[in-house]
Design a protein around this motif. Structure first.
Motif, PDB file in Angstrom:
ATOM      1  N   GLY A  84      23.858  40.149  41.057  1.00 60.84           N
ATOM      2  CA  GLY A  84      24.148  41.543  41.241  1.00 60.84           C
ATOM      3  C   GLY A  84      25.445  42.112  41.619  1.00 60.84           C
ATOM      4  O   GLY A  84      25.797  43.155  41.673  1.00 60.84           O
ATOM      5  N   LEU A  85      26.281  41.085  41.413  1.00 54.51           N
ATOM      6  CA  LEU A  85      27.661  41.451  41.569  1.00 54.51           C
ATOM      7  C   LEU A  85      28.334  41.938  40.187  1.00 54.51           C
ATOM      8  O   LEU A  85      27.935  41.745  39.337  1.00 54.51           O
ATOM      9  CB  LEU A  85      28.775  40.280  42.061  1.00 54.51           C
ATOM     10  CG  LEU A  85      28.174  39.760  43.554  1.00 54.51           C
ATOM     11  CD1 LEU A  85      28.821  38.614  43.733  1.00 54.51           C
ATOM     12  CD2 LEU A  85      28.315  40.805  44.455  1.00 54.51           C
ATOM     13  N   PRO A  86      29.365  42.654  40.269  1.00 54.33           N
ATOM     14  CA  PRO A  86      29.818  43.455  39.106  1.00 54.33           C
ATOM     15  C   PRO A  86      30.834  42.314  38.348  1.00 54.33           C
ATOM     16  O   PRO A  86      31.232  41.433  38.997  1.00 54.33           O
ATOM     17  CB  PRO A  86      30.724  44.422  39.741  1.00 54.33           C
ATOM     18  CG  PRO A  86      31.087  44.051  41.030  1.00 54.33           C
ATOM     19  CD  PRO A  86      30.002  43.640  41.655  1.00 54.33           C
ATOM     20  N   VAL A  87      30.496  42.628  36.934  1.00 57.04           N
ATOM     21  CA  VAL A  87      31.198  41.459  36.092  1.00 57.04           C
ATOM     22  C   VAL A  87      32.563  41.869  35.863  1.00 57.04           C
ATOM     23  O   VAL A  87      32.743  43.260  35.450  1.00 57.04           O
ATOM     24  CB  VAL A  87      30.428  41.469  34.917  1.00 57.04           C
ATOM     25  CG1 VAL A  87      31.274  40.534  33.940  1.00 57.04           C
ATOM     26  CG2 VAL A  87      29.118  40.793  34.987  1.00 57.04           C
ATOM     27  N   LEU A  88      33.571  41.315  36.066  1.00 58.53           N
ATOM     28  CA  LEU A  88      35.046  41.483  35.812  1.00 58.53           C
ATOM     29  C   LEU A  88      35.283  41.420  34.225  1.00 58.53           C
ATOM     30  O   LEU A  88      34.726  40.415  33.607  1.00 58.53           O
ATOM     31  CB  LEU A  88      35.924  40.510  36.510  1.00 58.53           C
ATOM     32  CG  LEU A  88      35.993  40.558  38.113  1.00 58.53           C
ATOM     33  CD1 LEU A  88      36.824  39.362  38.473  1.00 58.53           C
ATOM     34  CD2 LEU A  88      36.293  41.683  38.676  1.00 58.53           C
ATOM     35  N   ASN A 100      38.893  30.531  36.185  1.00 58.62           N
ATOM     36  CA  ASN A 100      37.873  30.319  37.218  1.00 58.62           C
ATOM     37  C   ASN A 100      37.346  31.754  37.868  1.00 58.62           C
ATOM     38  O   ASN A 100      36.214  31.692  38.079  1.00 58.62           O
ATOM     39  CB  ASN A 100      38.452  29.520  38.215  1.00 58.62           C
ATOM     40  CG  ASN A 100      38.687  28.085  37.945  1.00 58.62           C
ATOM     41  OD1 ASN A 100      38.207  27.638  37.059  1.00 58.62           O
ATOM     42  ND2 ASN A 100      39.653  27.501  38.395  1.00 58.62           N
ATOM     43  N   LEU A 101      37.999  32.854  37.921  1.00 57.89           N
ATOM     44  CA  LEU A 101      37.771  33.947  38.675  1.00 57.89           C
ATOM     45  C   LEU A 101      36.784  34.777  37.588  1.00 57.89           C
ATOM     46  O   LEU A 101      35.789  35.245  37.987  1.00 57.89           O
ATOM     47  CB  LEU A 101      38.799  34.801  38.746  1.00 57.89           C
ATOM     48  CG  LEU A 101      38.914  36.189  39.555  1.00 57.89           C
ATOM     49  CD1 LEU A 101      38.060  35.819  40.706  1.00 57.89           C
ATOM     50  CD2 LEU A 101      40.031  37.025  39.777  1.00 57.89           C
ATOM     51  N   PHE A 102      37.171  34.573  36.206  1.00 58.05           N
ATOM     52  CA  PHE A 102      36.284  35.223  35.534  1.00 58.05           C
ATOM     53  C   PHE A 102      34.808  34.603  35.114  1.00 58.05           C
ATOM     54  O   PHE A 102      33.835  35.118  35.317  1.00 58.05           O
ATOM     55  CB  PHE A 102      36.855  35.180  33.950  1.00 58.05           C
ATOM     56  CG  PHE A 102      35.940  35.735  32.825  1.00 58.05           C
ATOM     57  CD1 PHE A 102      35.911  37.304  32.755  1.00 58.05           C
ATOM     58  CD2 PHE A 102      35.473  35.097  32.027  1.00 58.05           C
ATOM     59  CE1 PHE A 102      35.048  37.765  31.770  1.00 58.05           C
ATOM     60  CE2 PHE A 102      34.612  35.436  30.929  1.00 58.05           C
ATOM     61  CZ  PHE A 102      34.375  36.970  30.585  1.00 58.05           C
ATOM     62  N   PHE A 103      34.648  33.212  35.281  1.00 62.10           N
ATOM     63  CA  PHE A 103      33.527  32.577  35.336  1.00 62.10           C
ATOM     64  C   PHE A 103      32.683  32.756  36.724  1.00 62.10           C
ATOM     65  O   PHE A 103      31.535  32.592  36.806  1.00 62.10           O
ATOM     66  CB  PHE A 103      33.723  31.151  34.934  1.00 62.10           C
ATOM     67  CG  PHE A 103      33.850  30.732  33.241  1.00 62.10           C
ATOM     68  CD1 PHE A 103      33.108  31.379  32.540  1.00 62.10           C
ATOM     69  CD2 PHE A 103      35.061  30.643  32.917  1.00 62.10           C
ATOM     70  CE1 PHE A 103      33.148  31.023  31.254  1.00 62.10           C
ATOM     71  CE2 PHE A 103      35.215  30.073  31.619  1.00 62.10           C
ATOM     72  CZ  PHE A 103      34.435  30.664  30.662  1.00 62.10           C
ATOM     73  N   ALA A 104      33.376  32.700  37.923  1.00 61.51           N
ATOM     74  CA  ALA A 104      32.887  32.999  39.219  1.00 61.51           C
ATOM     75  C   ALA A 104      32.186  34.618  39.000  1.00 61.51           C
ATOM     76  O   ALA A 104      31.098  34.618  39.497  1.00 61.51           O
ATOM     77  CB  ALA A 104      33.845  32.900  40.197  1.00 61.51           C
ATOM     78  N   ALA A 105      32.928  35.243  38.333  1.00 61.50           N
ATOM     79  CA  ALA A 105      32.395  36.737  38.249  1.00 61.50           C
ATOM     80  C   ALA A 105      30.942  36.692  37.278  1.00 61.50           C
ATOM     81  O   ALA A 105      29.971  37.515  37.743  1.00 61.50           O
ATOM     82  CB  ALA A 105      33.160  37.665  37.833  1.00 61.50           C
ATOM     83  N   LEU A 106      30.965  35.977  36.251  1.00 68.68           N
ATOM     84  CA  LEU A 106      29.681  35.937  35.493  1.00 68.68           C
ATOM     85  C   LEU A 106      28.679  35.229  36.233  1.00 68.68           C
ATOM     86  O   LEU A 106      27.797  35.757  36.042  1.00 68.68           O
ATOM     87  CB  LEU A 106      30.020  34.948  34.369  1.00 68.68           C
ATOM     88  CG  LEU A 106      31.171  35.819  33.193  1.00 68.68           C
ATOM     89  CD1 LEU A 106      31.202  34.536  31.959  1.00 68.68           C
ATOM     90  CD2 LEU A 106      30.421  36.850  32.741  1.00 68.68           C
ATOM     91  N   GLY A 154      28.423  35.501  39.359  1.00 66.64           N
ATOM     92  CA  GLY A 154      28.029  36.204  40.484  1.00 66.64           C
ATOM     93  C   GLY A 154      27.208  37.442  39.926  1.00 66.64           C
ATOM     94  O   GLY A 154      26.537  38.144  40.631  1.00 66.64           O
ATOM     95  N   SER A 155      27.246  37.808  38.716  1.00 69.73           N
ATOM     96  CA  SER A 155      26.330  38.761  38.025  1.00 69.73           C
ATOM     97  C   SER A 155      24.881  38.371  38.338  1.00 69.73           C
ATOM     98  O   SER A 155      24.058  39.256  38.180  1.00 69.73           O
ATOM     99  CB  SER A 155      26.917  38.996  36.562  1.00 69.73           C
ATOM    100  OG  SER A 155      26.407  38.016  35.631  1.00 69.73           O
TER     101      SER A 155
END
Length: 76
Positions: free
Chosen positions: A38-42, A26-32, A34-35
């Motif tokens: 303009g948020l950084p991708v984990l 979930n965190l990985f897909f939320a980071a995607l 968020g990209s």
């Protein structure tokens, strides 16, 4: 209404690997997502490490939910 029981360590240990894995995904897909803002991708490793941390409260919440279901089933 009685006070809810605390989850046993056995139950928590059984649920934790699944909760940590689910939270990592979930965190990985939320980071995607968020990209797009303009948020950084984990990296997958960062998301997995975050899942290990975020998995702790998720494990506790799900174990409490399981205990409530068990108490409800015993009461009927």
């Amino acid at each position: 209404m009685s006070l809810p029981r605390r989850p046993s360590l056995k139950l928590l240990a059984g649920i934790y690997p699944f909760a940590a894995g689910a939270m990592g995904v979930n965190l990985f897909f939320a980071a995607l997502i968020g990209s797009w803002l303009g948020l950084p991708v984990l990296t997958p490793w960062q998301a997995a490490a975050g899942g290990l941390v975020i998995g702790l409260p998720a494990t506790w919440a799900f174990a409490c939910h399981i205990l409530r279901l068990m108490e409800k089933a015993e009461g009927e």
